[in-house]
Design a protein around this motif. Structure first.
Motif, PDB file in Angstrom:
ATOM      1  N   ARG A  84       1.094  -1.541   0.248  1.00 16.99           N
ATOM      2  CA  ARG A  84       0.608  -0.076   0.008  1.00 16.99           C
ATOM      3  C   ARG A  84       1.247   1.565  -0.244  1.00 16.99           C
ATOM      4  NH1 ARG A  84      -4.406  -0.446   3.860  1.00 16.99           N
ATOM      5  NH2 ARG A  84      -4.889   1.771   3.514  1.00 16.99           N
ATOM      6  N   THR A  85       2.337   1.344   0.595  1.00 15.49           N
ATOM      7  CA  THR A  85       2.568   2.193   0.706  1.00 15.49           C
ATOM      8  C   THR A  85       3.155   2.777  -0.779  1.00 15.49           C
ATOM      9  OG1 THR A  85       4.829   1.082   0.801  1.00 15.49           O
ATOM     10  CG2 THR A  85       3.391   1.671   3.168  1.00 15.49           C
ATOM     11  N   GLY A  86       3.525   1.835  -1.763  1.00 20.55           N
ATOM     12  CA  GLY A  86       4.403   2.029  -2.721  1.00 20.55           C
ATOM     13  C   GLY A  86       5.511   1.109  -3.023  1.00 20.55           C
ATOM     14  N   GLN A  87       6.071   0.317  -2.131  1.00 25.24           N
ATOM     15  CA  GLN A  87       7.263  -0.105  -1.518  1.00 25.24           C
ATOM     16  C   GLN A  87       6.526  -1.439  -2.798  1.00 25.24           C
ATOM     17  OE1 GLN A  87      10.137   0.667   0.389  1.00 25.24           O
ATOM     18  NE2 GLN A  87      11.314  -0.644  -0.965  1.00 25.24           N
ATOM     19  N   ALA A  88       8.042  -1.794  -4.122  1.00 22.45           N
ATOM     20  CA  ALA A  88       7.418  -3.243  -4.689  1.00 22.45           C
ATOM     21  C   ALA A  88       8.063  -4.467  -4.551  1.00 22.45           C
ATOM     22  CB  ALA A  88       8.885  -2.997  -5.702  1.00 22.45           C
ATOM     23  N   ILE A  89       7.218  -5.643  -4.951  1.00 19.48           N
ATOM     24  CA  ILE A  89       7.509  -6.823  -4.215  1.00 19.48           C
ATOM     25  C   ILE A  89       7.679  -7.861  -5.635  1.00 19.48           C
ATOM     26  CG2 ILE A  89       5.670  -8.650  -3.420  1.00 19.48           C
ATOM     27  CD1 ILE A  89       4.166  -6.760  -2.292  1.00 19.48           C
ATOM     28  N   TYR A  90       8.429  -8.863  -4.985  1.00 16.79           N
ATOM     29  CA  TYR A  90       9.144  -9.871  -5.687  1.00 16.79           C
ATOM     30  C   TYR A  90       9.417 -10.909  -4.913  1.00 16.79           C
ATOM     31  CZ  TYR A  90      12.031  -5.544  -7.163  1.00 16.79           C
ATOM     32  OH  TYR A  90      12.151  -3.989  -7.576  1.00 16.79           O
ATOM     33  N   THR A  91       9.630 -11.894  -6.053  1.00 10.03           N
ATOM     34  CA  THR A  91       9.963 -13.263  -5.927  1.00 10.03           C
ATOM     35  C   THR A  91      11.121 -13.848  -5.596  1.00 10.03           C
ATOM     36  OG1 THR A  91       8.967 -14.158  -8.040  1.00 10.03           O
ATOM     37  CG2 THR A  91       7.590 -14.349  -6.672  1.00 10.03           C
ATOM     38  N   PHE A  92      11.037 -14.415  -5.675  1.00  9.68           N
ATOM     39  CA  PHE A  92      12.382 -15.072  -5.862  1.00  9.68           C
ATOM     40  C   PHE A  92      12.861 -16.586  -6.746  1.00  9.68           C
ATOM     41  CE2 PHE A  92      16.444 -17.558  -3.039  1.00  9.68           C
ATOM     42  CZ  PHE A  92      17.859 -16.527  -3.776  1.00  9.68           C
ATOM     43  N   ASP A  93      13.772 -16.789  -7.547  1.00 10.79           N
ATOM     44  CA  ASP A  93      13.203 -18.065  -8.663  1.00 10.79           C
ATOM     45  C   ASP A  93      13.398 -19.101  -7.875  1.00 10.79           C
ATOM     46  OD1 ASP A  93      15.610 -17.506  -9.643  1.00 10.79           O
ATOM     47  OD2 ASP A  93      15.111 -17.414 -11.320  1.00 10.79           O
ATOM     48  N   ALA A  94      15.019 -18.563  -6.883  1.00  8.57           N
ATOM     49  CA  ALA A  94      15.503 -20.159  -6.742  1.00  8.57           C
ATOM     50  C   ALA A  94      14.857 -20.750  -5.649  1.00  8.57           C
ATOM     51  CB  ALA A  94      16.419 -20.114  -5.580  1.00  8.57           C
ATOM     52  N   GLU A  95      13.178 -20.393  -5.505  1.00  6.33           N
ATOM     53  CA  GLU A  95      12.485 -20.833  -4.531  1.00  6.33           C
ATOM     54  C   GLU A  95      11.041 -21.410  -5.148  1.00  6.33           C
ATOM     55  OE1 GLU A  95      13.188 -17.978   0.265  1.00  6.33           O
ATOM     56  OE2 GLU A  95      11.191 -17.716  -1.683  1.00  6.33           O
ATOM     57  N   THR A  97       8.754 -23.710  -3.479  1.00  7.76           N
ATOM     58  CA  THR A  97       7.505 -24.037  -3.265  1.00  7.76           C
ATOM     59  C   THR A  97       7.099 -22.762  -2.871  1.00  7.76           C
ATOM     60  OG1 THR A  97       8.778 -24.845  -1.396  1.00  7.76           O
ATOM     61  CG2 THR A  97       8.114 -26.324  -3.744  1.00  7.76           C
ATOM     62  N   ARG A  98       6.735 -22.369  -1.525  1.00 12.74           N
ATOM     63  CA  ARG A  98       5.774 -22.039  -0.680  1.00 12.74           C
ATOM     64  C   ARG A  98       6.877 -21.976   1.067  1.00 12.74           C
ATOM     65  NH1 ARG A  98       0.822 -22.323  -0.350  1.00 12.74           N
ATOM     66  NH2 ARG A  98      -0.007 -20.688   0.867  1.00 12.74           N
ATOM     67  N   THR A  99       8.226 -22.634   0.276  1.00 19.89           N
ATOM     68  CA  THR A  99       8.891 -22.326   2.099  1.00 19.89           C
ATOM     69  C   THR A  99      10.037 -21.407   1.138  1.00 19.89           C
ATOM     70  OG1 THR A  99       8.708 -24.610   2.331  1.00 19.89           O
ATOM     71  CG2 THR A  99      10.759 -23.884   2.810  1.00 19.89           C
ATOM     72  N   PRO A 100      10.173 -20.669   2.331  1.00 17.25           N
ATOM     73  CA  PRO A 100      10.722 -19.783   2.264  1.00 17.25           C
ATOM     74  C   PRO A 100      12.414 -20.098   2.261  1.00 17.25           C
ATOM     75  CG  PRO A 100       9.743 -18.711   4.099  1.00 17.25           C
ATOM     76  CD  PRO A 100       9.023 -20.387   3.093  1.00 17.25           C
ATOM     77  N   THR A 101      13.804 -20.140   0.942  1.00 20.05           N
ATOM     78  CA  THR A 101      14.423 -19.941   1.914  1.00 20.05           C
ATOM     79  C   THR A 101      15.828 -18.742   1.676  1.00 20.05           C
ATOM     80  OG1 THR A 101      15.212 -19.599  -0.760  1.00 20.05           O
ATOM     81  CG2 THR A 101      14.170 -22.401   0.159  1.00 20.05           C
ATOM     82  N   ALA A 139       7.411 -16.144  11.909  1.00 19.29           N
ATOM     83  CA  ALA A 139       6.877 -14.784  11.506  1.00 19.29           C
ATOM     84  C   ALA A 139       5.848 -15.329   9.985  1.00 19.29           C
ATOM     85  CB  ALA A 139       7.792 -14.166  11.201  1.00 19.29           C
ATOM     86  N   THR A 140       4.919 -14.911   9.380  1.00 15.52           N
ATOM     87  CA  THR A 140       3.772 -14.815   9.238  1.00 15.52           C
ATOM     88  C   THR A 140       4.611 -14.117   7.815  1.00 15.52           C
ATOM     89  OG1 THR A 140       2.337 -15.629  10.273  1.00 15.52           O
ATOM     90  CG2 THR A 140       1.215 -15.281   8.305  1.00 15.52           C
ATOM     91  N   GLN A 141       4.887 -15.085   6.735  1.00 14.70           N
ATOM     92  CA  GLN A 141       5.507 -14.044   5.121  1.00 14.70           C
ATOM     93  C   GLN A 141       4.253 -14.804   4.160  1.00 14.70           C
ATOM     94  OE1 GLN A 141       8.676 -15.476   3.869  1.00 14.70           O
ATOM     95  NE2 GLN A 141       8.810 -14.161   2.052  1.00 14.70           N
ATOM     96  N   ALA A 142       4.143 -13.029   3.438  1.00 13.25           N
ATOM     97  CA  ALA A 142       2.657 -13.484   2.506  1.00 13.25           C
ATOM     98  C   ALA A 142       2.877 -14.111   0.861  1.00 13.25           C
ATOM     99  CB  ALA A 142       2.015 -11.599   1.971  1.00 13.25           C
ATOM    100  N   THR A 143       2.498 -15.363   0.364  1.00 13.72           N
ATOM    101  CA  THR A 143       3.165 -15.474  -0.420  1.00 13.72           C
ATOM    102  C   THR A 143       1.800 -15.173  -2.079  1.00 13.72           C
ATOM    103  OG1 THR A 143       1.566 -17.294  -0.654  1.00 13.72           O
ATOM    104  CG2 THR A 143       2.969 -17.140   0.105  1.00 13.72           C
ATOM    105  N   TYR A 144       1.791 -15.361  -3.308  1.00 13.12           N
ATOM    106  CA  TYR A 144       1.290 -15.106  -4.553  1.00 13.12           C
ATOM    107  C   TYR A 144       1.676 -16.576  -5.811  1.00 13.12           C
ATOM    108  CZ  TYR A 144      -1.641 -12.376  -7.286  1.00 13.12           C
ATOM    109  OH  TYR A 144      -2.540 -12.347  -8.057  1.00 13.12           O
ATOM    110  N   GLY A 145       0.671 -16.652  -5.773  1.00 10.13           N
ATOM    111  CA  GLY A 145       1.237 -17.670  -6.574  1.00 10.13           C
ATOM    112  C   GLY A 145       2.115 -19.036  -6.608  1.00 10.13           C
TER     113      GLY A 145
END
Length: 184
Positions: A84-95, A97-101, A139-145
């Motif tokens: 909402r503040t205008g901060q860009a959001i990214y994904t990391f292609d090394a991940e 699955t939904r499990t963060p690395t 901690a709870t992290q947001a996911t998309y797709g």
């Protein structure tokens, strides 16, 4: 004095790290956030969307409005995800699955998009593919797709400086509302 100079040089190097690794042909960032009304942070927990972001029939109850808002806005790569503040959001292609690395130094440079509760879709973001995962430590992290979401720590509001950049063993990609990478 000498310590101040060293600190200034280190800060300058960190801020320019990602921008110096942009692929050839990247342009100066410019994005127009649809709702820049909140302060920056890697967690927008506890904030509620303005009425214009969520249609009345889809609005959660007041007690359920605890999740981070993920919305879309324009960038030099087309419409991509922002908070909402205008901060860009990214994904990391090394991940894959939904499990963060991304932890340690990676998470310092690429802070996770944290949330308290289910994230809230704004703009063209699809609520049905917006979810959560649990990071080590709880901690709870947001996911998309199904992929964890991240910010880049050294970007300003409405900037997309690090799309298609390789760091920490993978490629960082700005995300479209369709949950794919933005065009390069």
């Amino acid at each position: 004095m000498r310590g101040s100079i060293v600190l200034l040089v280190l800060v300058t190097m960190l801020v320019s790290a990602c921008a110096s690794q942009r692929p050839t042909g990247s342009s100066t960032p410019s994005a127009d956030s649809s709702d820049p009304s909140q302060n920056a942070s890697s967690s927008s927990a506890g904030r509620t969307p303005p009425p214009s972001v969520v249609p009345p029939a889809a609005r959660p109850s007041i007690s359920a409005r605890t999740g981070t808002v993920v919305t879309t806005s324009t960038s030099q790569f087309g419409p991509v995800l922002f908070d909402r503040t205008g901060q860009a959001i990214y994904t990391f292609d090394a991940e894959k699955t939904r499990t963060p690395t991304c932890y340690g130094d990676c998470a310092v440079a690429w802070p996770p998009v944290l949330t308290n509760g289910q994230p809230i879709a704004g703009g063209a973001v699809r609520q049905n593919i917006l979810g959560v995962t649990t990071r080590r430590g709880g901690a709870t992290q947001a996911t998309y797709g199904g992929k964890p979401l991240y910010f880049y720590a050294h970007e300003g509001k409405h900037e997309v400086l690090c799309h298609n950049v390789i760091e920490f063993g993978g490629r960082w990609l700005a995300v479209t509302a369709a949950a794919g990478p933005a065009p390069t």
